[in-house]
Scaffold this active site. Structure first.
Site, mmCIF file in Angstrom:
data_model
loop_
_atom_site.group_PDB
_atom_site.id
_atom_site.type_symbol
_atom_site.label_atom_id
_atom_site.label_comp_id
_atom_site.label_asym_id
_atom_site.label_seq_id
_atom_site.Cartn_x
_atom_site.Cartn_y
_atom_site.Cartn_z
ATOM 1 N N ASP A 1 -4.139 5.210 -2.655
ATOM 2 C CA ASP A 1 -4.629 6.432 -3.288
ATOM 3 C C ASP A 1 -4.733 6.277 -4.801
ATOM 4 O OD1 ASP A 1 -1.856 6.468 -3.672
ATOM 5 O OD2 ASP A 1 -1.609 8.574 -3.124
ATOM 6 N N ILE A 2 -3.665 5.747 -5.430
ATOM 7 C CA ILE A 2 -3.676 5.653 -6.889
ATOM 8 C C ILE A 2 -2.828 4.471 -7.350
ATOM 9 C CG2 ILE A 2 -1.704 7.211 -7.254
ATOM 10 C CD1 ILE A 2 -3.373 8.398 -9.667
ATOM 11 N N ILE A 3 -3.286 3.808 -8.393
ATOM 12 C CA ILE A 3 -2.510 2.763 -9.059
ATOM 13 C C ILE A 3 -2.037 3.367 -10.378
ATOM 14 C CG2 ILE A 3 -2.483 0.433 -10.019
ATOM 15 C CD1 ILE A 3 -3.124 0.370 -7.050
ATOM 16 N N ASP A 4 -0.729 3.438 -10.536
ATOM 17 C CA ASP A 4 -0.130 4.028 -11.730
ATOM 18 C C ASP A 4 0.372 2.897 -12.623
ATOM 19 O OD1 ASP A 4 1.368 5.587 -13.559
ATOM 20 O OD2 ASP A 4 1.788 7.080 -12.040
ATOM 21 N N THR A 5 1.644 2.576 -12.566
ATOM 22 C CA THR A 5 2.159 1.435 -13.346
ATOM 23 C C THR A 5 1.789 0.114 -12.694
ATOM 24 O OG1 THR A 5 4.264 1.322 -12.161
ATOM 25 C CG2 THR A 5 4.166 2.776 -14.099
#
Length: 183
Positions: A103-107
């Site tokens: 869904d999402i790549i953060d760090t």
């Protein structure tokens, strides 16, 4: 779109349903071009990616094998520094082309550790497709993102699978959570 009490917790909508579906169709066209003769294993990173994964698969025009993994390197909102897999793949990926759908790549920590884990299983290729890449400047972990739907600002994102304490996942849009909700 009908306003709901959950929508009141949004500071603003970043992407509406039409924006999301249009971008998914574009990503599906790119993936179909690359994977049309490869019969990849497509791994959904649960729970957040399930909406994106399901909609994406509907637009792919090639044979594939779906699989699912539940993993985290966080406990609550704090990083543990270690990858914990609570539900592993059923499929042996050795010698197979593999696409991880997130869904999402953060760090980048969780994806970095997941890719290292999967690489040890000797896939023929290993690529990443994420709906969102959070613009946080230089990431702590270098994660190759092969396919990306949107780059989003470094704020708390909710809706379309993104959650805050397991709430808001079912919003049909992607938006920014009001700071007053989590402070």
């Amino acid at each position: 779109m009908t306003e709901t009490p959950m929508m009141d917790d949004l500071e603003r909508v970043l992407y509406n349903q039409d924006d999301i579906q249009k971008r998914i169709r574009e990503l599906a066209a790119e993936l179909t071009e690359f994977y049309e003769d490869k019969n990849p294993v497509m791994i959904c990173v649960l729970t957040g990616a399930v909406f994106f994964y399901t909609d994406l698969l509907k637009h792919l025009d090639f044979q594939l094998e779906p699989d699912y993994i539940i993993c985290s390197s966080y406990s609550g909102t704090k990083s543990t520094g270690n990858l914990t897999i609570s539900k592993d793949l059923k499929t042996n990926i050795e010698g197979r082309h593999v696409l991880v759908v997130e869904d999402i790549i953060d760090t980048g920590l969780t994806m970095y550790q997941l890719l290292n884990n999967l690489q040890m299983r000797k896939p023929a290729s290993l690529k990443v497709c994420t709906l969102c890449d959070k613009d946080i400047g230089k990431k702590a972990y270098d994660v190759p993102i092969d396919y990306c739907g949107f780059v989003v600002e470094n704020r708390y994102i909710i809706g379309y699978g993104f959650d805050f304490h397991n709430k808001y996942r079912n919003l049909p849009v992607i938006g920014i959570l009001k700071e007053s909700v989590y402070t």
